[in-house]
Design a protein around this motif. Sequence first.
Motif, PDB file in Angstrom:
ATOM      1  N   GLU A   1      38.352  42.022  33.356  1.00  0.00           N
ATOM      2  CA  GLU A   1      37.418  40.871  32.491  1.00  0.00           C
ATOM      3  C   GLU A   1      36.257  41.632  31.921  1.00  0.00           C
ATOM      4  OE1 GLU A   1      36.860  38.978  36.039  1.00  0.00           O
ATOM      5  OE2 GLU A   1      37.665  38.605  37.305  1.00  0.00           O
ATOM      6  N   TRP A   2      35.945  40.649  30.997  1.00  0.00           N
ATOM      7  CA  TRP A   2      34.694  41.295  29.513  1.00  0.00           C
ATOM      8  C   TRP A   2      34.064  40.800  30.142  1.00  0.00           C
ATOM      9  CZ3 TRP A   2      37.202  45.496  27.756  1.00  0.00           C
ATOM     10  CH2 TRP A   2      38.251  45.894  27.462  1.00  0.00           C
ATOM     11  N   ILE A   3      32.143  41.406  30.052  1.00  0.00           N
ATOM     12  CA  ILE A   3      31.164  41.060  29.794  1.00  0.00           C
ATOM     13  C   ILE A   3      31.043  39.766  28.806  1.00  0.00           C
ATOM     14  CG2 ILE A   3      29.633  42.328  27.882  1.00  0.00           C
ATOM     15  CD1 ILE A   3      28.796  41.795  32.106  1.00  0.00           C
ATOM     16  N   ASP A   4      31.593  39.342  28.068  1.00  0.00           N
ATOM     17  CA  ASP A   4      31.501  38.470  26.788  1.00  0.00           C
ATOM     18  C   ASP A   4      32.469  37.703  27.438  1.00  0.00           C
ATOM     19  OD1 ASP A   4      33.282  39.288  26.252  1.00  0.00           O
ATOM     20  OD2 ASP A   4      32.410  40.409  24.627  1.00  0.00           O
TER      21      ASP A   4
ATOM     22  N   SER B   1      26.112  39.038  33.576  1.00  0.00           N
ATOM     23  CA  SER B   1      27.440  38.644  33.779  1.00  0.00           C
ATOM     24  C   SER B   1      27.106  37.426  34.710  1.00  0.00           C
ATOM     25  CB  SER B   1      28.563  39.508  34.022  1.00  0.00           C
ATOM     26  OG  SER B   1      28.933  38.388  34.497  1.00  0.00           O
ATOM     27  N   VAL B   2      27.761  36.569  34.359  1.00  0.00           N
ATOM     28  CA  VAL B   2      27.343  35.148  35.275  1.00  0.00           C
ATOM     29  C   VAL B   2      28.597  34.113  34.939  1.00  0.00           C
ATOM     30  CG1 VAL B   2      24.900  34.502  34.842  1.00  0.00           C
ATOM     31  CG2 VAL B   2      26.420  33.172  32.984  1.00  0.00           C
ATOM     32  N   ASP B   3      29.253  33.547  35.949  1.00  0.00           N
ATOM     33  CA  ASP B   3      30.570  33.009  36.330  1.00  0.00           C
ATOM     34  C   ASP B   3      30.425  32.208  35.330  1.00  0.00           C
ATOM     35  OD1 ASP B   3      31.493  34.453  38.291  1.00  0.00           O
ATOM     36  OD2 ASP B   3      30.931  33.225  39.634  1.00  0.00           O
ATOM     37  N   GLY B   4      31.373  30.806  35.179  1.00  0.00           N
ATOM     38  CA  GLY B   4      31.421  29.826  34.159  1.00  0.00           C
ATOM     39  C   GLY B   4      30.549  29.096  35.317  1.00  0.00           C
TER      40      GLY B   4
ATOM     41  N   ASP C   1      33.251  43.872  32.739  1.00  0.00           N
ATOM     42  CA  ASP C   1      33.084  43.284  33.661  1.00  0.00           C
ATOM     43  C   ASP C   1      32.896  43.542  34.901  1.00  0.00           C
ATOM     44  OD1 ASP C   1      30.314  41.670  35.088  1.00  0.00           O
ATOM     45  OD2 ASP C   1      31.788  39.574  35.056  1.00  0.00           O
ATOM     46  N   ARG C   2      34.550  43.292  34.839  1.00  0.00           N
ATOM     47  CA  ARG C   2      35.913  43.863  36.325  1.00  0.00           C
ATOM     48  C   ARG C   2      37.168  44.094  36.056  1.00  0.00           C
ATOM     49  NH1 ARG C   2      33.963  38.583  38.422  1.00  0.00           N
ATOM     50  NH2 ARG C   2      32.052  38.997  38.222  1.00  0.00           N
ATOM     51  N   ALA C   3      37.146  44.573  36.846  1.00  0.00           N
ATOM     52  CA  ALA C   3      38.774  44.724  36.813  1.00  0.00           C
ATOM     53  C   ALA C   3      39.567  45.161  37.760  1.00  0.00           C
ATOM     54  CB  ALA C   3      38.836  46.162  36.083  1.00  0.00           C
ATOM     55  N   GLY C   4      40.712  44.937  37.996  1.00  0.00           N
ATOM     56  CA  GLY C   4      41.180  44.685  39.611  1.00  0.00           C
ATOM     57  C   GLY C   4      43.092  45.135  39.228  1.00  0.00           C
ATOM     58  N   PHE C   5      43.638  46.059  40.279  1.00  0.00           N
ATOM     59  CA  PHE C   5      45.025  46.415  40.180  1.00  0.00           C
ATOM     60  C   PHE C   5      45.960  45.435  40.691  1.00  0.00           C
ATOM     61  CE2 PHE C   5      48.029  49.391  41.603  1.00  0.00           C
ATOM     62  CZ  PHE C   5      49.450  49.600  40.568  1.00  0.00           C
ATOM     63  N   ASP C   6      46.969  44.836  40.410  1.00  0.00           N
ATOM     64  CA  ASP C   6      47.914  43.748  41.407  1.00  0.00           C
ATOM     65  C   ASP C   6      49.249  45.213  41.402  1.00  0.00           C
ATOM     66  OD1 ASP C   6      49.607  42.609  42.991  1.00  0.00           O
ATOM     67  OD2 ASP C   6      49.362  40.747  41.817  1.00  0.00           O
ATOM     68  N   PRO C   7      48.916  45.682  42.385  1.00  0.00           N
ATOM     69  CA  PRO C   7      50.174  46.925  42.597  1.00  0.00           C
ATOM     70  C   PRO C   7      51.867  46.280  42.754  1.00  0.00           C
ATOM     71  CG  PRO C   7      49.345  46.698  45.089  1.00  0.00           C
ATOM     72  CD  PRO C   7      48.542  45.533  44.091  1.00  0.00           C
ATOM     73  N   PHE C   8      52.086  45.150  43.854  1.00  0.00           N
ATOM     74  CA  PHE C   8      53.393  44.163  43.710  1.00  0.00           C
ATOM     75  C   PHE C   8      54.062  43.941  41.907  1.00  0.00           C
ATOM     76  CE2 PHE C   8      50.915  42.791  46.913  1.00  0.00           C
ATOM     77  CZ  PHE C   8      51.743  43.595  47.918  1.00  0.00           C
TER      78      PHE C   8
ATOM     79  N   ALA D   1      23.567  34.636  44.795  1.00  0.00           N
ATOM     80  CA  ALA D   1      24.803  33.252  45.461  1.00  0.00           C
ATOM     81  C   ALA D   1      23.766  32.108  44.534  1.00  0.00           C
ATOM     82  CB  ALA D   1      25.336  33.595  46.195  1.00  0.00           C
ATOM     83  N   PHE D   2      25.154  31.357  43.771  1.00  0.00           N
ATOM     84  CA  PHE D   2      24.675  30.290  43.549  1.00  0.00           C
ATOM     85  C   PHE D   2      25.709  28.521  44.096  1.00  0.00           C
ATOM     86  CE2 PHE D   2      22.527  33.078  40.209  1.00  0.00           C
ATOM     87  CZ  PHE D   2      21.999  31.689  40.007  1.00  0.00           C
ATOM     88  N   PRO D   3      25.663  27.401  43.671  1.00  0.00           N
ATOM     89  CA  PRO D   3      26.027  26.867  44.291  1.00  0.00           C
ATOM     90  C   PRO D   3      27.457  27.122  44.349  1.00  0.00           C
ATOM     91  CG  PRO D   3      23.962  25.476  44.734  1.00  0.00           C
ATOM     92  CD  PRO D   3      23.870  27.404  43.298  1.00  0.00           C
ATOM     93  N   GLY D   4      28.327  25.931  44.984  1.00  0.00           N
ATOM     94  CA  GLY D   4      30.210  26.205  44.589  1.00  0.00           C
ATOM     95  C   GLY D   4      30.882  27.452  43.839  1.00  0.00           C
ATOM     96  N   ASP D   5      30.210  28.692  44.763  1.00  0.00           N
ATOM     97  CA  ASP D   5      30.719  29.543  44.986  1.00  0.00           C
ATOM     98  C   ASP D   5      30.590  30.007  43.599  1.00  0.00           C
ATOM     99  OD1 ASP D   5      31.766  29.683  47.458  1.00  0.00           O
ATOM    100  OD2 ASP D   5      33.169  28.893  47.423  1.00  0.00           O
ATOM    101  N   ARG D   6      30.038  30.417  42.943  1.00  0.00           N
ATOM    102  CA  ARG D   6      29.224  31.027  41.257  1.00  0.00           C
ATOM    103  C   ARG D   6      28.049  32.188  41.947  1.00  0.00           C
ATOM    104  NH1 ARG D   6      31.113  25.819  40.530  1.00  0.00           N
ATOM    105  NH2 ARG D   6      32.510  25.579  38.521  1.00  0.00           N
ATOM    106  N   THR D   7      28.532  33.154  40.958  1.00  0.00           N
ATOM    107  CA  THR D   7      27.281  34.128  40.800  1.00  0.00           C
ATOM    108  C   THR D   7      27.254  34.182  39.500  1.00  0.00           C
ATOM    109  OG1 THR D   7      28.986  35.840  40.661  1.00  0.00           O
ATOM    110  CG2 THR D   7      28.618  35.149  42.944  1.00  0.00           C
TER     111      THR D   7
END
Length: 169
Positions: free
Chosen positions: A75-78, A138-141, A61-68, A114-120
């Motif tokens: 994050e997976w789609i499922d 893909s939906v947020d919880g 679904d998405r990925a991020g890199f923390d250089p620190f 965008a949906f209420p409660g900062d959900r997408t």
Amino acid sequence: MALFRRSTPVPDAVRRTLDLAPGDKVLAGGELTHGGWAVASRNALHVTGETPRSRPWTDVDRAGFDPFTSTVTVEWIDDEPDLALTLADADRTSFPQMLRERIQSSVVIAETLAFPGDRTATVAVRRSADGDLFSQVSVDGGVDLGDPKVAARIDEAEARVRSASGLPL
């Protein structure tokens, strides 16, 4: 200042353990602090070590890199839990950049709602390793797919991205 980062090559012993499809090719890899490797191929993300796995880019679904912390989080789609990969030497690998590029290359078009409660919810048309296009949601919880208004908004967005990419509705 170098524009391109030289990457530590993935050792042959690691390459032989990968579940590569015919025609697939290793693009970048990074050794992990626990001794395994994270490897980006054309078709999939591969992780070796204690719990080896291979999943196509369309499952990410998405990925991020923390250089620190030198940690890549996938994050997976499922509903599979996020995957945290801590790189042993983040300064010597192009793996985080290649991960980003491979995920992006699988997305043809996407729309985020965008949906209420900062959900997408994100509706996308993605390209599989064999070139087939398909739509994916893909939906947020907390996004209630049983709510007719929510379902209608997602259906409308899916129709728009499918139409924009030439897929039948």
